[in-house]
Design a protein around this motif. Structure first.
Motif, PDB file in Angstrom:
ATOM      1  N   SER A 102      13.865   9.852 -33.896  1.00 18.45           N
ATOM      2  CA  SER A 102      14.814   9.331 -32.914  1.00 18.45           C
ATOM      3  C   SER A 102      15.912   8.506 -33.565  1.00 18.45           C
ATOM      4  O   SER A 102      15.715   7.923 -34.621  1.00 18.45           O
ATOM      5  N   ALA A 103      17.044   8.465 -32.871  1.00 25.46           N
ATOM      6  CA  ALA A 103      18.146   7.597 -33.251  1.00 25.46           C
ATOM      7  C   ALA A 103      18.670   6.960 -31.973  1.00 25.46           C
ATOM      8  O   ALA A 103      18.604   7.554 -30.895  1.00 25.46           O
ATOM      9  N   TYR A 104      19.188   5.750 -32.083  1.00 29.12           N
ATOM     10  CA  TYR A 104      19.693   5.023 -30.930  1.00 29.12           C
ATOM     11  C   TYR A 104      21.160   4.685 -31.154  1.00 29.12           C
ATOM     12  O   TYR A 104      21.569   4.368 -32.262  1.00 29.12           O
ATOM     13  N   ILE A 105      21.930   4.743 -30.064  1.00 25.35           N
ATOM     14  CA  ILE A 105      23.362   4.461 -30.156  1.00 25.35           C
ATOM     15  C   ILE A 105      23.797   3.677 -28.916  1.00 25.35           C
ATOM     16  O   ILE A 105      23.289   3.896 -27.821  1.00 25.35           O
ATOM     17  N   CYS A 106      24.723   2.741 -29.126  1.00 30.86           N
ATOM     18  CA  CYS A 106      25.277   1.956 -28.023  1.00 30.86           C
ATOM     19  C   CYS A 106      26.101   2.858 -27.100  1.00 30.86           C
ATOM     20  O   CYS A 106      26.783   3.757 -27.591  1.00 30.86           O
ATOM     21  N   PRO A 107      26.089   2.618 -25.811  1.00 30.42           N
ATOM     22  CA  PRO A 107      26.939   3.392 -24.901  1.00 30.42           C
ATOM     23  C   PRO A 107      28.372   2.851 -24.886  1.00 30.42           C
ATOM     24  O   PRO A 107      28.863   2.362 -23.870  1.00 30.42           O
ATOM     25  N   GLN A 108      29.032   2.895 -26.038  1.00 31.01           N
ATOM     26  CA  GLN A 108      30.400   2.402 -26.184  1.00 31.01           C
ATOM     27  C   GLN A 108      31.247   3.445 -26.895  1.00 31.01           C
ATOM     28  O   GLN A 108      30.761   4.177 -27.756  1.00 31.01           O
ATOM     29  N   THR A 109      32.532   3.459 -26.564  1.00 33.35           N
ATOM     30  CA  THR A 109      33.455   4.424 -27.148  1.00 33.35           C
ATOM     31  C   THR A 109      33.518   4.307 -28.661  1.00 33.35           C
ATOM     32  O   THR A 109      33.452   5.315 -29.374  1.00 33.35           O
TER      33      THR A 109
ATOM     34  N   THR B 156      27.264  20.207 -28.291  1.00 35.92           N
ATOM     35  CA  THR B 156      26.926  19.995 -26.875  1.00 35.92           C
ATOM     36  C   THR B 156      26.300  18.622 -26.648  1.00 35.92           C
ATOM     37  O   THR B 156      26.480  18.034 -25.584  1.00 35.92           O
ATOM     38  N   VAL B 157      25.574  18.104 -27.633  1.00 37.78           N
ATOM     39  CA  VAL B 157      24.977  16.764 -27.514  1.00 37.78           C
ATOM     40  C   VAL B 157      26.087  15.716 -27.445  1.00 37.78           C
ATOM     41  O   VAL B 157      26.057  14.816 -26.599  1.00 37.78           O
ATOM     42  N   TYR B 158      27.098  15.856 -28.317  1.00 36.70           N
ATOM     43  CA  TYR B 158      28.222  14.915 -28.288  1.00 36.70           C
ATOM     44  C   TYR B 158      28.996  15.036 -26.973  1.00 36.70           C
ATOM     45  O   TYR B 158      29.413  14.025 -26.408  1.00 36.70           O
ATOM     46  N   GLN B 159      29.185  16.248 -26.484  1.00 37.36           N
ATOM     47  CA  GLN B 159      29.898  16.439 -25.216  1.00 37.36           C
ATOM     48  C   GLN B 159      29.159  15.759 -24.073  1.00 37.36           C
ATOM     49  O   GLN B 159      29.775  15.106 -23.223  1.00 37.36           O
ATOM     50  N   THR B 160      27.840  15.884 -24.052  1.00 43.04           N
ATOM     51  CA  THR B 160      27.040  15.233 -23.016  1.00 43.04           C
ATOM     52  C   THR B 160      27.150  13.714 -23.104  1.00 43.04           C
ATOM     53  O   THR B 160      27.281  13.024 -22.084  1.00 43.04           O
ATOM     54  N   LEU B 161      27.120  13.174 -24.327  1.00 46.53           N
ATOM     55  CA  LEU B 161      27.260  11.724 -24.503  1.00 46.53           C
ATOM     56  C   LEU B 161      28.629  11.244 -24.055  1.00 46.53           C
ATOM     57  O   LEU B 161      28.749  10.180 -23.417  1.00 46.53           O
ATOM     58  N   TRP B 162      29.701  11.998 -24.348  1.00 43.65           N
ATOM     59  CA  TRP B 162      31.043  11.617 -23.893  1.00 43.65           C
ATOM     60  C   TRP B 162      31.121  11.661 -22.366  1.00 43.65           C
ATOM     61  O   TRP B 162      31.757  10.794 -21.752  1.00 43.65           O
ATOM     62  N   GLN B 163      30.470  12.631 -21.738  1.00 45.35           N
ATOM     63  CA  GLN B 163      30.455  12.700 -20.273  1.00 45.35           C
ATOM     64  C   GLN B 163      29.733  11.497 -19.695  1.00 45.35           C
ATOM     65  O   GLN B 163      30.190  10.903 -18.714  1.00 45.35           O
TER      66      GLN B 163
ATOM     67  N   THR C 148      32.064   8.440 -19.893  1.00 41.19           N
ATOM     68  CA  THR C 148      33.129   8.411 -18.887  1.00 41.19           C
ATOM     69  C   THR C 148      32.569   8.115 -17.502  1.00 41.19           C
ATOM     70  O   THR C 148      33.186   7.382 -16.732  1.00 41.19           O
ATOM     71  N   VAL C 149      31.383   8.625 -17.190  1.00 43.66           N
ATOM     72  CA  VAL C 149      30.763   8.346 -15.886  1.00 43.66           C
ATOM     73  C   VAL C 149      30.401   6.874 -15.776  1.00 43.66           C
ATOM     74  O   VAL C 149      30.663   6.235 -14.758  1.00 43.66           O
ATOM     75  N   SER C 150      29.815   6.318 -16.837  1.00 38.40           N
ATOM     76  CA  SER C 150      29.431   4.900 -16.788  1.00 38.40           C
ATOM     77  C   SER C 150      30.660   3.996 -16.719  1.00 38.40           C
ATOM     78  O   SER C 150      30.636   2.961 -16.053  1.00 38.40           O
ATOM     79  N   ASN C 151      31.751   4.373 -17.392  1.00 38.68           N
ATOM     80  CA  ASN C 151      32.980   3.564 -17.338  1.00 38.68           C
ATOM     81  C   ASN C 151      33.609   3.614 -15.948  1.00 38.68           C
ATOM     82  O   ASN C 151      34.102   2.606 -15.471  1.00 38.68           O
ATOM     83  N   THR C 152      33.593   4.766 -15.296  1.00 32.76           N
ATOM     84  CA  THR C 152      34.176   4.860 -13.955  1.00 32.76           C
ATOM     85  C   THR C 152      33.330   4.091 -12.954  1.00 32.76           C
ATOM     86  O   THR C 152      33.859   3.480 -12.034  1.00 32.76           O
TER      87      THR C 152
END
Length: 90
Positions: free
Chosen positions: A41-48, A71-78, A81-85
């Motif tokens: 596993s790897a963990y990443i902050c939900p920040q741009t 596709t993993v990066y695309q899902t993370l970017w989605q 954007t959802v969390s920011n909105t």
């Protein structure tokens, strides 16, 4: 019970496990997915900034010892954007 601390692979910030997104390389298939599964596993902050650095410098791939599909990066970017909105609507 002791809290579970994790470290962001991008900014190296230490925090509670619930504060991060989890990316998993499944054992034994080697498939990469989000949130669930047994394996490395790897963990990443939900920040741009963290997501940009992780993608640009292949930090997820190095941490998981394998290739990370686009596709993993695309899902993370989605998710980002959802969390920011949602934060802007509050």
């Amino acid at each position: 019970m002791k809290p579970n601390y994790r470290r962001c692979i991008s900014c190296r910030r230490l925090g509670l496990r619930e504060e991060f997104w989890r990316i998993v390389r499944l054992f034994p298939s080697g498939k990469v997915q989000l949130d669930e599964g047994m394996g490395r596993s790897a963990y990443i902050c939900p920040q741009t900034s963290c997501l940009q650095a992780a993608q640009k410098k292949n930090r997820l791939g190095r941490s998981l010892h394998g290739a990370v599909p686009e596709t993993v990066y695309q899902t993370l970017w989605q998710r980002l954007t959802v969390s920011n909105t949602q934060e802007n609507q509050i």
